[in-house]
Design a protein around this motif. Structure first.
Motif: not given
Length: 100
Positions: A47-58
């Motif tokens: 899981q990737y936190p919101d780094t300016g473009r919104g959250e994302s995941c692999l």
């Protein structure tokens, strides 16, 4: 991000490919059907936190025996397929383990 919500969006064809995902999909000779199959089979690996473009995941999933990684985010109410690739060295030792 929630895998059940992502799978529901894929089943409803409520997703979009980014230009980068399309380039990478073609480079690894993956079909749209394979990407859908991998997403519907998949589990969230990171899981990737919101780094300016919104959250994302692999997501790691399989199309038959072919492992496929899909990075997903949100574009409004749709799942955005940010990139897709076949995991391999040096990035990944196997579909679930990052390389050094």
């Amino acid at each position: 991000m929630d895998i059940s919500e992502i799978k529901a969006k894929v089943k409803a064809v409520a997703y979009v490919y980014t230009q980068h995902a399309e380039i990478e999909r073609a480079a690894d000779d993956l079909t749209f059907a394979q990407i859908e199959e991998a997403l519907l089979d998949g589990t969230i690996l990171e899981q990737y936190p919101d780094t300016g473009r919104g959250e994302s995941c692999l997501i790691v999933g399989f199309a038959e025996t072919q492992p496929i990684h899909v990075v997903c985010g949100w574009r409004g109410e749709k799942v955005a397929i940010i990139t897709v690739y076949v995991p391999s060295l040096p990035g990944f030792v196997d579909p679930w383990t990052r390389g050094e």
